[in-house]
Structure formats: C-alpha cells, structure tokens
Motif scaffolding. Structure first.
Motif, PDB file in Angstrom:
ATOM      1  N   ALA A  81       0.809  -1.219   0.000  1.00  0.00           N
ATOM      2  CA  ALA A  81       0.000   0.000   0.000  1.00  0.00           C
ATOM      3  C   ALA A  81       0.839   1.264   0.000  1.00  0.00           C
ATOM      4  O   ALA A  81       0.344   2.332  -0.365  1.00  0.00           O
ATOM      5  N   MET A 402      -8.095   1.447  -5.504  1.00  0.00           N
ATOM      6  CA  MET A 402      -8.016   1.418  -4.047  1.00  0.00           C
ATOM      7  C   MET A 402      -6.684   1.981  -3.553  1.00  0.00           C
ATOM      8  O   MET A 402      -6.631   2.657  -2.514  1.00  0.00           O
ATOM      9  N   ARG A 406      -6.619   5.379  -1.283  1.00  0.00           N
ATOM     10  CA  ARG A 406      -6.053   5.332   0.063  1.00  0.00           C
ATOM     11  C   ARG A 406      -5.218   6.568   0.357  1.00  0.00           C
ATOM     12  O   ARG A 406      -5.185   7.062   1.493  1.00  0.00           O
ATOM     13  N   ARG A 407      -4.553   7.099  -0.636  1.00  0.00           N
ATOM     14  CA  ARG A 407      -3.672   8.246  -0.435  1.00  0.00           C
ATOM     15  C   ARG A 407      -4.450   9.523  -0.117  1.00  0.00           C
ATOM     16  O   ARG A 407      -3.882  10.481   0.389  1.00  0.00           O
ATOM     17  N   PRO A 412     -10.641   4.653   3.387  1.00  0.00           N
ATOM     18  CA  PRO A 412     -10.467   3.723   4.515  1.00  0.00           C
ATOM     19  C   PRO A 412     -11.361   4.043   5.707  1.00  0.00           C
ATOM     20  O   PRO A 412     -11.823   3.131   6.412  1.00  0.00           O
ATOM     21  N   TYR A 451      -8.210  -3.057   2.304  1.00  0.00           N
ATOM     22  CA  TYR A 451      -6.895  -2.822   2.889  1.00  0.00           C
ATOM     23  C   TYR A 451      -6.676  -3.782   4.052  1.00  0.00           C
ATOM     24  O   TYR A 451      -7.569  -3.968   4.885  1.00  0.00           O
ATOM     25  N   VAL A 461      -2.907  -3.413  -0.111  1.00  0.00           N
ATOM     26  CA  VAL A 461      -4.116  -3.159  -0.895  1.00  0.00           C
ATOM     27  C   VAL A 461      -4.396  -4.425  -1.695  1.00  0.00           C
ATOM     28  O   VAL A 461      -3.474  -5.004  -2.286  1.00  0.00           O
TER      29      VAL A 461
END
Length: 509
Positions: A81, A402, A406-407, A412, A451, A461
């Motif tokens: 991830a 994904m 996430r960034r 999440p 995640y 991920v």
C-alpha cells in the motif's frame, strides 16, 4: 422460481431488517444542519501498477486456488500500500463482475462531486396560495431532493411541522415532485420481480423504495396488508395492492401498467404468518400516499397525491435534511444498499447540470472519472451499485483505484471492518490482521477489495474476484434469488479470500 418459499421470505425479510438497523441514526439527524461545504478537488497522482515489478512469493498460489475448488475464474492482485509494488497477481487483467465492490468506487465519486458534508433536502412548499384559518387555498408540494435514506419517520416529522403551523385542510392539489433525479423503474431488469434489493429510484425515495408486505393466517385463510412502517407508525398504503390467489407458482406477480401497482402472491406460499419487503416501482406516488395518510391521521384533510414534473417554486414551509454524505456512504458500504449507491452516483453525475435519464450514462461518467483521477483504466460499470449483470472490472484496475484512493485518506475511514474467521466461520477476536474492505456477492460472483494491516507489518491493498459466469447464465437461474449451489460456492470463495489475505500478510512480514 424456487419452490422453497421460506428461503425467499427469510432472505428479503433480513434485507429489510438490515435497512431498519440503520434507521435510528438517520431519523435522529438534526432538523437543521450547516450548508454543504464547497466541493473538494480530490485528484490523486495515479500510480501505474502494471509498470512495477512483481515480487514472486515462495510457495504456490496455484495450490491455494486449487484447494478452494471453485468453478469459474478468479482474479487476484495484492499490492504494497505504500510503494505500489505488486506482491502477488493472478489473472489481474481478467474482466469480471464487480458485484457490490463497485460501491467503493461510487462512494469516492460522490465525495468528489458533492463534498463530504453534502445533505439531501426534502421540502414541503406552498406551490401557490396561502394558509388562512388552517386552510391552504392553493397547492401543497412535496419536493424530493434525491435523498436515498428518507424514512417514514422523516415524513412523520414533516407532517408534525405542517400541523404545528396550523395546516388542517388543502383545497388545491397535493403534488409530488421527484424530478431532482431521473425516475428509473428497475436497477437491473433481470432480477426476480420480488427482489427488494432491486427497487426503482427517483428524486424522492422512501424506505429504500420498499413496501412492507405482511400476512396473517387464521383458520387456513390468509389476510394481507401493505404498509410503510417505521419504528413508531404503520401507515397503510393505498396505491399498492396485494391479492393472495390460488396457485403454487409463480410465488409473486407484479403489474404497474394501471393506476396502481398490483401484486399477487401464491396462496400456497402463505402457510403461516410472516412478512417481507417488496420493491416499489412508483416511488413518487408511494411517498405522496404515505405523507397524505400521516397528515390525515393528524387531522389534516387533503386530496390524493398527484405526481408532477412541473411544480412551480414557492414558499418552503417544512424541510428534512439528510445526514451528511459521509454517514450515508458508511451505511451504504456497511449494508450494501443498492438504491443508495444509485442515488448518490446519479446525484454526483447530475451535480454539474447534466440531464440524465438512465443509469448507464451516469456510470460511464464515473468510469471516465476513475480512469482520469485514479488511473483505474478499463472500468466498465453499467450502474453505481454493481447489481447489473453486465458490469466488468479487472482486479488490477480495482487495486489501482483502491491504492490511489487510500492516499486521499477518505475511503479507509468509510469502509467497515471485515472480520477474519476460523474454520467454523466464527469471528476471530484480536486477529493479527486488521482488514477494512467492501464485499460483493451476487449469484456465483464473490468479490472482496480493501486494505489489510498486519500487526507490526506493512499495509496491503488487495482485490479478489471469483466468478462462474456459465453457471450464472444457466437457463432458469436468473429468475431465482438463490439458485442451487450458490451458497456452497460462495462459502468456498470466502474461505479463499481469507486464505489469500493471510498469505499476503505473511509474505509482507
């Protein structure tokens, strides 16, 4: 149509109960809330995972897949991830149905277009005229704002607000305006007619556009009732009829070509008292009918509701604001409510003034956004919920999305915790791997994306999709809510998903 009526009833009753679990949180939303924030510009720098080297693990992934004994195809991708490095991949470019994992994409699409604090607003207006001595000499208008979580309790609060202002009689028309979103009678026309997870949608939606069908059996005779119950009131519905008829199959028939929606149910299926939620196909008439019954119960006389596409603006005399978008999306991802996904997706697509009449054009806009903003190329959704049989995505494209999402730090927080289980299916407390994920399950399709965070290890991920499309398309199977073999196949797919997550966390360790 399946002859196991108890399975049909239990499955949809549970779906209705799942929706009601979310009701109290929605119903207690404050009457007035801050206006939505400006739309955030959420554009992440895409990472092209196909250009990164694959770290080949020791041991055979093929052994895991063979042990699962799943018919059909399976695609998997696992990424580091933080770096985007590919931990493991198997048929990552294979296009498969996303099922409800599509809702993870829809959630972020709605956030970027509408804003985290966006609220849907349902209003009651005076179309013309004014209230004098308790009588409105003009039109009363119920105007929807596309709220996907509006409940009977919310309409009851609107009715209380109107009574508090002295309204006791409407001499003009009672109009219902649901033009905030297009009216679409089915999310997926291939689903069984009684599937409560496949309702209509419009600019005004009530109880996830489902009507409560209950029946009692005494002396071998069944009495039936259609209502729009909440946790406090049970208003009967007059625009949707149900009749028990002497037959065995089909269990249900439905027709809405006339003035009312008309259901029939096979008398042989009503052996003992029970209930379930059925889909509504005319949501505006349904919502108007329920508000009318609630007002009449409070001493206000008004005519039957008329659906209109041209209600003129007027003074707002009552309104209901939905919970903020983040609350709605958490509920959507937790309970996988298809109507919510379609409404928030359509609201996102039409927020710039676009005129849409169907789900597919809106889904294409979302597909293009996923490629442009997140580098997820090859997403081919036909709707926003994943219910449609023709939607496709690769696990590589889903993992790419994904990773990018996430960034931004938003998705999440919206996803629910996915429990890890033992061989008997019991949840393992304090498991060393924390998983936040979205599941997706339709007949002979099982997907999981999200995640995984090993205790003391590096975050992962992942995207896993298994699908047996030949069994899914088998003659007669599309008319069943749960074709033979579905449950055992899905159980094996879920065991594989957990085995893979545990495998990847060990490889990362």
């Amino acid at each position: 149509m399946s002859t196991d009526h108890s399975v049909l009833n239990r499955r949809n009753l549970l779906a209705g109960l799942a929706a009601s679990v979310a009701l109290p949180a929605f119903a207690r939303a404050p009457a007035r809330s801050p206006f939505p924030h400006a739309n955030p510009r959420l554009v992440a720098a895409p990472v092209d995972i196909s250009a990164l080297p694959i770290r080949r693990p020791a041991g055979g992934l093929s052994e895991f897949l063979a042990r699962a004994n799943l018919s059909g195809e399976t695609g998997v991708v696992a990424l580091d991830a933080e770096t985007g490095e590919v931990i493991e991949e198997h048929r990552g470019n294979l296009l498969l149905p996303p099922a409800s994992t599509a809702k993870a994409v829809t959630a972020m699409y709605a956030v970027q277009a509408l804003g985290l604090e966006y609220r849907f607003v349902t209003r009651v207006l005076i179309g013309r005229g004014q209230i004098e001595d308790g009588t409105l000499r003009g039109d009363l208008v119920l105007k929807g704002g596309g709220d996907p979580v509006l409940q009977t309790a919310d309409l009851a609060a609107l009715a209380d607000a109107l009574i508090a202002q002295g309204l006791r009689r409407v001499e003009g028309r009672f109009l219902v305006d649901g033009t905030a979103l297009p009216t679409i009678t089915h999310i997926d026309r291939t689903q069984p007619v009684e599937a409560g997870y496949n309702p209509s949608l419009s600019g005004i939606n009530l109880n996830f556009n489902r009507v409560h069908f209950g029946w009692d059996v005494q002396g071998g005779r069944a009495s039936v009732m259609m209502d729009a119950r909440s946790n406090r009131e049970v208003p009967e519905v007059s625009v949707i009829d149900m009749q028990a008829v002497s037959r065995n199959l089909p269990v249900y028939t439905h027709d809405f070509s006339g003035a009312r929606e008309r259901w029939t149910v096979a008398g042989s299926a009503l052996r003992r008292a029970g209930s379930r939620w059925l889909p509504v196909r005319r949501p505006q008439a349904y919502a108007g009918d329920v508000l009318r019954v609630l007002l009449q119960a409070r001493g206000c006389r008004l005519p039957e509701a008329e659906v209109t596409r041209s209600a003129q603006g007027g003074a707002v005399i009552a309104e209901h604001r939905s919970p903020p978008l983040t609350t709605i999306l958490r509920g959507m991802l937790r309970y996988s409510t298809n109507l919510t996904a379609e409404c928030v997706g359509l609201a996102a697509s039409t927020s710039g003034g676009q005129q849409l009449r169907a789900l597919a054009p809106s889904a294409r806009m979302m597909n293009q956004w996923a490629a442009r903003a997140h580098g997820a190329r090859g997403v081919d959704f036909l709707d926003h919920s994943g219910l449609g049989a023709g939607s496709r995505i690769s696990t590589q494209a889903m993992a790419q999305f994904m990773l990018s999402a996430r960034r931004e730090g938003i998705l999440p927080d919206l996803l629910r915790e996915h429990p890890m289980r033992d061989a008997q299916g019991q949840q393992i407390r304090n498991h060393p791997v924390e998983v936040l994920a979205k599941t997706g399950t339709i007949n002979f399709v099982s997907a999981l994306t999200g995640y995984a965070q090993p205790r003391g290890g590096r975050p992962i991920v992942f995207s896993i999709i298994s699908a047996d499309l030949s069994r899914r398309r088998a003659p007669g199977e599309t008319s069943l809510e749960q074709p033979a073999g579905t449950r055992a196949w899905t159980r094996r797919a879920r065991v594989l998903q957990q085995d893979l997550i545990e495998r990847w966390t060990q490889l990362q360790g």
